[in-house]
Design an enzyme around this catalytic site. Structure first.
Site, mmCIF file in Angstrom:
data_model
loop_
_atom_site.group_PDB
_atom_site.id
_atom_site.type_symbol
_atom_site.label_atom_id
_atom_site.label_comp_id
_atom_site.label_asym_id
_atom_site.label_seq_id
_atom_site.Cartn_x
_atom_site.Cartn_y
_atom_site.Cartn_z
ATOM 1 N N ASN A 155 6.186 -7.781 -2.518
ATOM 2 C CA ASN A 155 7.012 -7.587 -2.098
ATOM 3 C C ASN A 155 7.669 -7.922 -1.100
ATOM 4 O OD1 ASN A 155 4.678 -5.234 -1.672
ATOM 5 N ND2 ASN A 155 6.912 -3.996 -1.791
ATOM 6 N N GLY A 231 -0.832 -1.511 -1.889
ATOM 7 C CA GLY A 231 -0.963 -2.048 -3.201
ATOM 8 C C GLY A 231 -0.827 -1.007 -4.385
ATOM 9 N N GLY A 232 -0.968 -0.747 -5.260
ATOM 10 C CA GLY A 232 -1.397 -0.498 -6.465
ATOM 11 C C GLY A 232 -2.442 1.134 -6.337
ATOM 12 N N GLY A 236 -6.609 0.763 -5.536
ATOM 13 C CA GLY A 236 -6.643 1.655 -3.624
ATOM 14 C C GLY A 236 -8.295 2.496 -4.612
ATOM 15 N N GLU A 251 -1.814 2.166 2.241
ATOM 16 C CA GLU A 251 -0.364 2.857 1.440
ATOM 17 C C GLU A 251 0.137 2.374 -0.218
ATOM 18 O OE1 GLU A 251 3.053 3.052 -0.406
ATOM 19 O OE2 GLU A 251 3.153 0.762 0.642
ATOM 20 N N CYS A 285 8.352 0.350 -2.547
ATOM 21 C CA CYS A 285 6.974 1.413 -2.577
ATOM 22 C C CYS A 285 7.899 2.412 -2.285
ATOM 23 C CB CYS A 285 5.816 1.561 -2.367
ATOM 24 S SG CYS A 285 6.391 1.052 -0.090
#
Length: 478
Positions: A155, A231-232, A236, A251, A285
């Protein structure tokens, strides 16, 4: 654009042969932009080993050299703003106007990194505070961790890479970047610019590859001493479980709330929250996902928010008139559509949007979303926002906190006491007062609580994460 290489270059005279390719396609029309090599696990191992050699080079680079290279990188990036903007807009979801803003931010991130390279220092310690240590002097300073593995999302394909590479170089580390497979071109172009700026080649590597094939190789390699991941949550968790004893900065996203109190400036709140909800097609995010509005102003806010959303222009990313482009893939647009339809079956009311055309999804506003609905509980990562009337600030903060995320929040009020009360009680990493959760500058500490992540980014704080404290003590003659 065309094929980048049939080999991935990592350092002068060395390369890894690649037999497979990744097609980079424009999500707007699925046209082929470029092909890049897909590195194998064996290739990733070789890349990490060479990057480990780069860590030795980086640790010996004097501060003035790091500063000079980073400033030169920022200058080159700034001079090629339109070129980089076009790459960002073509390979990802951003409009050309959004892409230009990302390039400007990346330039700022690299410049801040150069400034922070000058400020990595320690402190003296009073060893004589301990009886028997009267003849000892010393203190502590910071040393690089060594090799940083950076895994970046689609993104923000340039600035999120800059947020990992800039601090890593500033603090004397080597860094190896595994960019998102759908948007590797911006990272590769940044690598080219940093080579031109004079960065020794082994210090910074970009290794395109499919995460399912090379991710474990990268995060489990013993030479990697820190992982910086954006990322997601699920990815993670997997990384944390496989990495072993390494430093980690993660993050992991959010479903950020905004709270609109009865005394808020509604015009400002509507403008900020619409932008925060639909910037980059909501694939952010920090995006505004849940808005809690006091009953007294809910009807006016709802009317104004829906009206402004309907003015949002969706279409050709390269048009100067477009506000929002497509999602990153048709699959993502289909997922968002499923979530919206699921919420409507559960009782949610659709005020506008809810239409898909390929990878495009119209800006969507929902109300009456049941508590616990997936579109409220999870991170939608798309152009969807839900509006919720609440009795008062007490109910708003309670509902805002009822989630496993906690990145940032927006609060709109003219009452300073109420603002500080919510600042203290909101379970998030940052509170933006009279701004949406989407507000950020690249110098501020950035990160969340709960499942939104570990540690903090933002250049100064990333430098802290990418260094270790070393104590030195001299025993003098008594």
């Amino acid at each position: 654009m065309k094929a980048i290489h049939d080999k991935m270059e990592f350092s002068p005279g060395h390369s890894v042969k690649c037999k497979d390719w990744i097609e980079v396609r424009d999500p707007q029309d699925d046209s082929l932009i470029a092909t890049v090599p897909a590195v194998t696990p064996e290739g990733m191992n070789k890349a990490v080993e060479r990057a480990a050699d780069g860590a030795k080079i980086a640790a010996e680079m004097p501060v003035h050299q790091r500063v000079s290279i980073l400033h030169r990188t920022a200058d080159l990036l700034s001079s090629r703003k339109e070129e980089f903007s076009m790459v960002i807009a073509r390979e990802g979801s951003k409009t050309i106007r959004e892409a230009r803003k990302e390039v400007s931010r990346a330039v700022e991130t690299i410049r801040i990194s150069a400034e922070e390279a000058r400020r990595i220092h320690g402190e003296t310690l009073s060893f004589d505070q301990m009886p028997g240590s009267e003849n000892r002097v010393g203190g502590w300073y910071r040393v690089p961790v060594g090799l940083v593995a950076a895994i970046t999302p689609f993104n923000d394909p340039l600035n999120l890479v800059a947020h990992k590479v800039g601090p890593a170089v500033a603090s004397g580390n080597a860094v190896i970047v595994k960019p998102a497979s759908v948007t590797p071109l911006s990272a590769l172009k940044l690598w080219e610019v940093m080579q031109e700026a004079g960065l020794p080649s082994p210090v910074f590597s970009v290794v395109p590859g499919r995460g399912s094939e090379v991710g474990d190789t990268l995060v489990q390699h013993p030479q990697v001493r820190m992982i910086s991941f954006t990322g997601g949550v699920e990815a993670g968790k997997k990384i944390a479980g496989k990495a072993g004893i390494k430093k980690a900065n993660m993050e992991l996203g959010s479903n950020c709330p905004a709270i609109i109190l009865g005394d808020a400036d509604l015009s400002t709140a509507i403008q900020s929250c619409v932008s925060g909800a639909f910037w980059a097609a909501g694939q952010n995010c920090l995006k505004v996902q849940r808005i809690y509005i006091e009953d007294s102003v809910y009807p006016d806010f709802l009317e104004g928010f829906v009206a402004r959303t309907r003015q949002y222009r969706t279409g050709n990313k390269l048009s100067e008139e477009t506000d929002m482009g497509p999602l990153i893939t048709c699959r993502e647009a289909e997922r968002v559509d499923r979530w919206v339809k699921e919420a409507m079956k559960e009782g949610a009311v659709l005020y506008c949007g809810g239409e898909r055309d390929g990878a495009f999804y119209t800006p969507t506003v929902l109300s009456d979303v049941p508590q616990g609905s997936r579109i409220e509980w999870d991170e939608v990562f798309g152009p969807v926002v839900s509006l919720h009337p609440v009795r008062d600030a007490e109910e708003a903060v309670k509902r805002a906190n009822q989630t496993h995320f906690g990145l940032q929040a927006g609060v709109f009020t003219k009452d300073l006491d109420k603002a500080f009360d919510l600042i203290h009680r909101l379970q998030v990493g940052g509170v933006m007062v009279n701004d949406s959760s989407d507000y950020r500058i690249d110098a501020m500490p950035f990160g969340g609580v709960k499942q939104s992540g570990l540690g903090r980014e933002g250049v100064r704080h990333a430098v802290g994460e990418m260094t270790e404290t070393k104590v030195v003590c001299f025993r003098l003659k008594s």
